[in-house]
Design a protein around this motif. Sequence first.
Motif, PDB file in Angstrom:
ATOM      1  N   VAL A  30       0.864  -1.173  -0.045  1.00 32.66           N
ATOM      2  CA  VAL A  30       0.321   0.230  -0.195  1.00 32.66           C
ATOM      3  C   VAL A  30       1.250   1.443  -0.103  1.00 32.66           C
ATOM      4  O   VAL A  30       1.561   1.254   0.543  1.00 32.66           O
ATOM      5  CB  VAL A  30      -0.989  -0.191   1.300  1.00 32.66           C
ATOM      6  CG1 VAL A  30      -2.036   1.130   1.165  1.00 32.66           C
ATOM      7  CG2 VAL A  30      -1.776  -1.251   1.201  1.00 32.66           C
ATOM      8  N   PRO A  31       0.577   1.812  -1.137  1.00 29.70           N
ATOM      9  CA  PRO A  31       1.071   3.575  -1.422  1.00 29.70           C
ATOM     10  C   PRO A  31       0.977   4.521   0.196  1.00 29.70           C
ATOM     11  O   PRO A  31       0.220   4.315   0.270  1.00 29.70           O
ATOM     12  CB  PRO A  31       1.502   3.796  -2.271  1.00 29.70           C
ATOM     13  CG  PRO A  31       0.396   2.669  -3.177  1.00 29.70           C
ATOM     14  CD  PRO A  31      -0.451   1.866  -2.264  1.00 29.70           C
ATOM     15  N   VAL A  41      -0.527  -6.200   0.960  1.00 35.91           N
ATOM     16  CA  VAL A  41      -1.797  -7.093   1.466  1.00 35.91           C
ATOM     17  C   VAL A  41      -2.000  -8.366  -0.153  1.00 35.91           C
ATOM     18  O   VAL A  41      -0.865  -8.012  -0.974  1.00 35.91           O
ATOM     19  CB  VAL A  41      -3.077  -6.343   1.538  1.00 35.91           C
ATOM     20  CG1 VAL A  41      -3.095  -5.267   2.500  1.00 35.91           C
ATOM     21  CG2 VAL A  41      -3.221  -5.297  -0.083  1.00 35.91           C
ATOM     22  N   LEU A  42      -2.516  -9.243  -0.175  1.00 35.15           N
ATOM     23  CA  LEU A  42      -2.340  -9.887  -1.478  1.00 35.15           C
ATOM     24  C   LEU A  42      -3.732  -9.810  -2.196  1.00 35.15           C
ATOM     25  O   LEU A  42      -4.751 -10.038  -1.106  1.00 35.15           O
ATOM     26  CB  LEU A  42      -2.758 -11.545  -0.727  1.00 35.15           C
ATOM     27  CG  LEU A  42      -2.628 -12.581  -1.410  1.00 35.15           C
ATOM     28  CD1 LEU A  42      -0.801 -12.761  -2.645  1.00 35.15           C
ATOM     29  CD2 LEU A  42      -2.299 -13.832  -0.564  1.00 35.15           C
ATOM     30  N   VAL A  78      -7.317   0.806   4.955  1.00 39.08           N
ATOM     31  CA  VAL A  78      -6.718   2.396   4.222  1.00 39.08           C
ATOM     32  C   VAL A  78      -7.383   1.615   2.302  1.00 39.08           C
ATOM     33  O   VAL A  78      -7.231   2.537   1.489  1.00 39.08           O
ATOM     34  CB  VAL A  78      -5.600   2.546   4.204  1.00 39.08           C
ATOM     35  CG1 VAL A  78      -4.347   3.220   3.625  1.00 39.08           C
ATOM     36  CG2 VAL A  78      -5.220   2.677   6.122  1.00 39.08           C
ATOM     37  N   LEU A  79      -6.536   0.651   1.855  1.00 42.46           N
ATOM     38  CA  LEU A  79      -6.999   0.451   0.562  1.00 42.46           C
ATOM     39  C   LEU A  79      -8.823   0.956  -0.636  1.00 42.46           C
ATOM     40  O   LEU A  79      -9.535   1.766  -0.511  1.00 42.46           O
ATOM     41  CB  LEU A  79      -6.825  -0.725  -0.002  1.00 42.46           C
ATOM     42  CG  LEU A  79      -5.294  -1.253  -0.453  1.00 42.46           C
ATOM     43  CD1 LEU A  79      -5.246  -2.076  -0.484  1.00 42.46           C
ATOM     44  CD2 LEU A  79      -4.874  -0.228  -1.587  1.00 42.46           C
ATOM     45  N   GLY A 113      -2.879   8.877   0.456  1.00 40.92           N
ATOM     46  CA  GLY A 113      -2.240   8.906  -0.404  1.00 40.92           C
ATOM     47  C   GLY A 113      -3.115   8.162  -2.077  1.00 40.92           C
ATOM     48  O   GLY A 113      -4.019   7.181  -2.063  1.00 40.92           O
ATOM     49  N   VAL A 114      -4.611   9.550  -1.650  1.00 36.24           N
ATOM     50  CA  VAL A 114      -5.581   9.443  -2.016  1.00 36.24           C
ATOM     51  C   VAL A 114      -5.807   8.778  -3.909  1.00 36.24           C
ATOM     52  O   VAL A 114      -4.969   9.592  -4.754  1.00 36.24           O
ATOM     53  CB  VAL A 114      -6.369  11.033  -2.062  1.00 36.24           C
ATOM     54  CG1 VAL A 114      -7.967  11.057  -2.921  1.00 36.24           C
ATOM     55  CG2 VAL A 114      -6.167  10.692  -0.619  1.00 36.24           C
ATOM     56  N   ILE A 115      -6.082   8.147  -4.135  1.00 31.23           N
ATOM     57  CA  ILE A 115      -6.124   7.337  -5.405  1.00 31.23           C
ATOM     58  C   ILE A 115      -7.003   9.355  -6.528  1.00 31.23           C
ATOM     59  O   ILE A 115      -7.672   9.505  -5.911  1.00 31.23           O
ATOM     60  CB  ILE A 115      -6.761   6.935  -5.861  1.00 31.23           C
ATOM     61  CG1 ILE A 115      -6.445   5.326  -5.153  1.00 31.23           C
ATOM     62  CG2 ILE A 115      -7.019   6.400  -7.186  1.00 31.23           C
ATOM     63  CD1 ILE A 115      -7.066   4.299  -5.483  1.00 31.23           C
ATOM     64  N   PRO A 116      -6.097   9.827  -7.210  1.00 37.66           N
ATOM     65  CA  PRO A 116      -6.820  10.850  -8.377  1.00 37.66           C
ATOM     66  C   PRO A 116      -7.521  10.689  -8.963  1.00 37.66           C
ATOM     67  O   PRO A 116      -7.763   9.740  -9.406  1.00 37.66           O
ATOM     68  CB  PRO A 116      -5.876  11.206  -9.373  1.00 37.66           C
ATOM     69  CG  PRO A 116      -4.148  10.151  -9.354  1.00 37.66           C
ATOM     70  CD  PRO A 116      -4.777   9.159  -8.016  1.00 37.66           C
ATOM     71  N   ASP A 117      -8.809  11.825  -9.592  1.00 35.74           N
ATOM     72  CA  ASP A 117      -9.770  11.486  -9.868  1.00 35.74           C
ATOM     73  C   ASP A 117      -9.313  11.968 -11.276  1.00 35.74           C
ATOM     74  O   ASP A 117      -8.506  12.345 -11.473  1.00 35.74           O
ATOM     75  CB  ASP A 117     -11.259  12.737 -10.160  1.00 35.74           C
ATOM     76  CG  ASP A 117     -11.459  12.495  -8.220  1.00 35.74           C
ATOM     77  OD1 ASP A 117     -12.083  11.848  -7.730  1.00 35.74           O
ATOM     78  OD2 ASP A 117     -12.271  13.448  -7.540  1.00 35.74           O
ATOM     79  N   ALA A 118     -10.202  10.887 -12.200  1.00 36.26           N
ATOM     80  CA  ALA A 118     -10.034  11.285 -13.200  1.00 36.26           C
ATOM     81  C   ALA A 118      -9.738  12.622 -14.836  1.00 36.26           C
ATOM     82  O   ALA A 118      -8.642  12.092 -14.999  1.00 36.26           O
ATOM     83  CB  ALA A 118     -11.364  10.452 -14.211  1.00 36.26           C
ATOM     84  N   GLY A 119     -10.307  13.493 -13.537  1.00 33.97           N
ATOM     85  CA  GLY A 119      -9.959  14.766 -14.034  1.00 33.97           C
ATOM     86  C   GLY A 119      -8.081  14.926 -14.044  1.00 33.97           C
ATOM     87  O   GLY A 119      -8.506  16.180 -14.580  1.00 33.97           O
ATOM     88  N   GLU A 120      -8.082  15.080 -12.840  1.00 33.89           N
ATOM     89  CA  GLU A 120      -6.366  15.176 -11.833  1.00 33.89           C
ATOM     90  C   GLU A 120      -5.845  14.739 -12.638  1.00 33.89           C
ATOM     91  O   GLU A 120      -4.234  14.889 -12.920  1.00 33.89           O
ATOM     92  CB  GLU A 120      -6.926  14.829 -10.812  1.00 33.89           C
ATOM     93  CG  GLU A 120      -8.124  15.232  -9.852  1.00 33.89           C
ATOM     94  CD  GLU A 120      -7.793  15.203  -8.581  1.00 33.89           C
ATOM     95  OE1 GLU A 120      -6.886  14.738  -7.731  1.00 33.89           O
ATOM     96  OE2 GLU A 120      -8.492  15.768  -7.553  1.00 33.89           O
TER      97      GLU A 120
END
Length: 191
Positions: A30-31, A41-42, A78-79, A113-120
Amino acid sequence: MAVTQEQLAQRSGNRCELCKAGNGLAVYSVPQSGGYPNADVLLCQTCRDQLESPAQMDSGHWQCLSDSMWSSEPAIQVLSWRILKRLSGETWAQDLFDMLYLDSELLAWAEAGVIPDAGELIIHRDSNGVQLQAGDNVVIVKDLDVKGSSLVAKRGTVVRGISLTDNPEHIEGRVEGQRIVILTKFVKKSS
């Protein structure tokens, strides 16, 4: 202390810890763990691919989080939080996100480590609109004068192993041993 794949397989019952699939399992770190212990994690190949390419996320796949978000493993929590936050435009995902509680330490890890939105996301596209990735090979489609040099990058020149920049209209690559910036509108992805 790093956790081995065998230990993760035993912990998870040899199943993906997010979607419960049983094939293509591998360790995923997990980043942005900030030194948090047990950040491994697996996960199955599908989950790993979607986490590594957020623009390709299939929201239907992630409905499995309604079960896995309740895991006692902090890395899974967290994930789950990050994925649900990314998909919060979906009603079901927002409902799950609203139910998920993380203590302040885990919340700080999740927010780091929020995953960015497609627009970002910065997406580089060649002259035909095909998405470019770091390491791709491209072909120059027009003779280009290289600024600050007498070099002319000829049409048909293959540029191998490109690098992406912060500007979606620019890539970097080597032409005749010189590293140059090339406008994406003057290249096409090579197979």
